[in-house]
Write an enzyme that holds these catalytic residues in place. Structure first.
Site, short mmCIF file in Angstrom:
data_model
loop_
_atom_site.label_atom_id
_atom_site.label_comp_id
_atom_site.label_asym_id
_atom_site.label_seq_id
_atom_site.Cartn_x
_atom_site.Cartn_y
_atom_site.Cartn_z
N ARG A 138 62.33 -7.31 31.91
CA ARG A 138 62.12 -6.34 32.99
C ARG A 138 62.07 -7.02 34.34
NH1 ARG A 138 57.20 -3.00 31.58
NH2 ARG A 138 58.79 -1.91 30.37
N TYR A 139 61.47 -8.18 34.37
CA TYR A 139 61.32 -8.93 35.62
C TYR A 139 62.31 -10.09 35.60
CZ TYR A 139 56.74 -6.58 35.82
OH TYR A 139 55.72 -5.67 35.86
N ARG A 146 60.80 -13.64 33.91
CA ARG A 146 60.01 -13.74 32.68
C ARG A 146 60.39 -12.66 31.69
NH1 ARG A 146 57.47 -11.57 36.91
NH2 ARG A 146 55.65 -10.23 36.76
N CYS A 195 49.04 -7.26 13.25
CA CYS A 195 47.87 -7.50 14.10
C CYS A 195 46.65 -7.72 13.22
CB CYS A 195 47.60 -6.31 15.01
SG CYS A 195 48.99 -5.92 16.09
N CYS A 200 44.68 -1.39 16.71
CA CYS A 200 43.87 -0.71 17.71
C CYS A 200 44.39 0.72 17.84
CB CYS A 200 44.00 -1.40 19.06
SG CYS A 200 43.69 -3.17 18.94
N ARG A 248 51.73 -0.02 21.96
CA ARG A 248 52.94 -0.18 21.14
C ARG A 248 52.76 0.47 19.77
NH1 ARG A 248 53.65 -5.65 23.41
NH2 ARG A 248 54.57 -5.08 25.39
N ASP A 290 51.12 0.59 34.87
CA ASP A 290 52.47 0.19 34.48
C ASP A 290 53.34 1.43 34.69
OD1 ASP A 290 54.48 -1.42 33.49
OD2 ASP A 290 53.26 -2.16 31.82
N LYS A 336 54.59 -3.31 36.64
CA LYS A 336 53.16 -3.12 36.92
C LYS A 336 52.88 -3.23 38.41
CE LYS A 336 51.69 -5.18 32.52
NZ LYS A 336 53.00 -5.79 32.12
C1 LIG Z 1 53.34 -6.94 31.68
C2 LIG Z 1 54.68 -7.45 31.44
C3 LIG Z 1 55.03 -8.76 31.82
C4 LIG Z 1 54.04 -9.71 32.44
O1 LIG Z 1 53.66 -9.32 33.71
P1 LIG Z 1 52.64 -10.22 34.53
O2 LIG Z 1 52.35 -9.37 35.73
O3 LIG Z 1 53.32 -11.51 34.85
O4 LIG Z 1 51.43 -10.45 33.68
C5 LIG Z 1 56.31 -9.18 31.59
N1 LIG Z 1 57.22 -8.37 31.05
C6 LIG Z 1 56.93 -7.11 30.68
C7 LIG Z 1 57.98 -6.28 30.08
C8 LIG Z 1 55.63 -6.61 30.86
O5 LIG Z 1 55.34 -5.38 30.46
S1 SF4 Z 2 46.67 -3.49 21.10
FE1 SF4 Z 2 48.35 -3.06 19.66
S2 SF4 Z 2 49.54 -4.94 19.61
FE2 SF4 Z 2 47.55 -5.47 20.49
S3 SF4 Z 2 46.29 -6.14 18.75
FE3 SF4 Z 2 45.88 -3.97 19.05
S4 SF4 Z 2 47.34 -2.95 17.68
FE4 SF4 Z 2 48.04 -5.02 17.94
#
Ligand SMILES: *Cc1c(COP(=O)(O)O)cnc(C)c1O
Ligand code: SF4
Length: 356
Positions: free
Chosen positions: A102-103, A106, A115, A119, A124, A319, A326
């Site tokens: 997305r960015y 990174r 997991c 949660c 997700r 987000d 974000k």
């Molecule tokens: C949150 C996120 C990141 C990391 O974002 P930071 O602001 O650097 O913590 C990178 N890629 C995706 C797709 C994200 O949702």
């Molecule tokens: S928030 Fe979602 S991905 Fe993260 S530990 Fe909990 S269930 Fe797993």
């Protein structure tokens, strides 16, 4: 200062044994907690349940903050047109499966669908557990993609929970990424120090030391998650030179309260975890009962600022839908803005003029 921070446990059940002892069926849970097995059956047909014995031992109050995070709730089946399985467009922004780009600098690499617990508020939900299976071939394709993109400086390992991979698979992955010249940083997003701290073994920490600079961000949502075991896991990672951050999700009935949030942030600082983000809960299908207004988040942030160490104050982030990324949200400090001055409020509510 905490007095009895111990070294990592060398006896007691292993994390694999604890995980294998998790409650995963409606029948098993309804024998232990006062819950309706028929309700559990309906919810778990759609969203998996896993409550490991460590986290279960922390659940003391029906519908309390820890209960709400791990025990399925019929509200997960409430539909609402404003909620979607993937509102942030992670799937459309995945050039290869399991990797969101997305960015520019990174990528988010989802290397496990497993997991330590599932949660109930997970953003997700659509892909954790059996639905999201990540194969070795998926991981290889992700690594090849990262290798082909010279603009990628940072790889964020996420999931699911990447620390549900075995030490061997994690080591192999880290060394593959470590060898890519343009990758400066590796960051791991995990819930294991709060959900199953026994995962942080001496072997794992020793292995991590070899892949510096490695950053770890941990999801902590409530002060009761900061047990001696969690503190021990975090301080051993910190002792190994790994900078630790927290990512907290703002959750109704869990931490949507200024005093609880301040207690959490202070406790995190004591175990050397630096609060990083407070996430406004995303509009995810199946999580409506956890969502708060943004005013609640802003009120909490306004309460923290000035009353506790600035080092313990995270950014409050939303987000954006459709993959917008974000952005931080701030309490409203500026009352008025004219050419010559700003009129602002301080943390106690007192008004000041600030010359421009
Ligand atoms: C949150 C996120 C990141 C990391 O974002 P930071 O602001 O650097 O913590 C990178 N890629 C995706 C797709 C994200 O949702
Ligand atoms: S928030 Fe979602 S991905 Fe993260 S530990 Fe909990 S269930 Fe797993």
């Amino acid at each position: 200062m905490p007095e009895n921070i111990e070294t990592l446990p060398t006896s007691g059940p292993s994390w694999q044994q604890l995980l294998a002892g998790s409650i995963v069926t409606p029948e098993a849970l309804s024998e232990i907690l006062p819950v309706d097995p028929e309700m559990l059956r309906r919810v778990t047909q759609k969203y998996p349940m896993r409550i490991n014995p460590y986290f279960l031992s922390l659940v003391t109050e029906k519908n309390g903050p820890l209960w709400r995070q791990c025990v399925p709730d019929i509200d997960e089946l409430t539909t609402d047109p404003a909620l979607e399985p993937d509102p942030l467009w992670e799937e459309p922004q995945s050039p290869v499966s399991n990797l969101v780009h997305r960015y520019p600098d990174r990528v988010l690499f989802m290397v496990s669908s497993q997991c330590a617990m599932y949660c109930r508020h997970c953003m997700r939900k659509r892909r954790v557990g059996p639905a999201g299976q990540v194969t070795d071939a998926d991981i290889d394709r992700g690594v090849a993609y990262i290798r082909s993109q010279s603009g990628v400086r940072e790889v964020i390992l996420s999931g699911g929970d990447p620390l549900l991979l075995t030490d061997d698979r994690m080591e192999r992955l880290l060394s593959q990424l470590h060898q890519i010249p343009h990758v400066d940083l590796i960051r791991i997003h995990t819930r294991t120090p709060s959900a199953l701290p026994q995962r942080i073994t001496g072997d794992l920490v020793a292995m991590f030391r070899r892949f510096s600079p490695l950053y770890i961000n941990i999801q902590f949502n409530h002060p009761d998650e900061i047990t001696l075991a969690a503190a021990t896991a975090c301080t051993s990672l910190a002792d190994a030179g790994i900078p630790l951050g927290s990512q907290t999700v703002l959750l109704k009935g869990v931490n949507d309260d200024p005093d609880i949030m301040m207690d959490l942030m202070r406790k995190l600082l004591k175990i050397r975890v630096r609060p990083y983000y407070l996430h406004h809960a995303d509009p995810i299908e199946g999580t409506r009962h956890f969502r708060t207004s943004m005013e609640t988040g802003k009120r909490i942030m306004a309460h923290l600022r000035g009353r506790m160490s600035g080092m313990g104050i995270p950014y409050y982030m939303i987000d954006l839908p459709q993959g917008g990324g974000k952005i931080p949200v701030l309490p409203d400090y500026v009352e008025r803005k004219v050419a010559s001055k700003l009129t602002v409020r301080n943390f106690t509510g007192k008004v000041y003029d600030y010359p421009q």
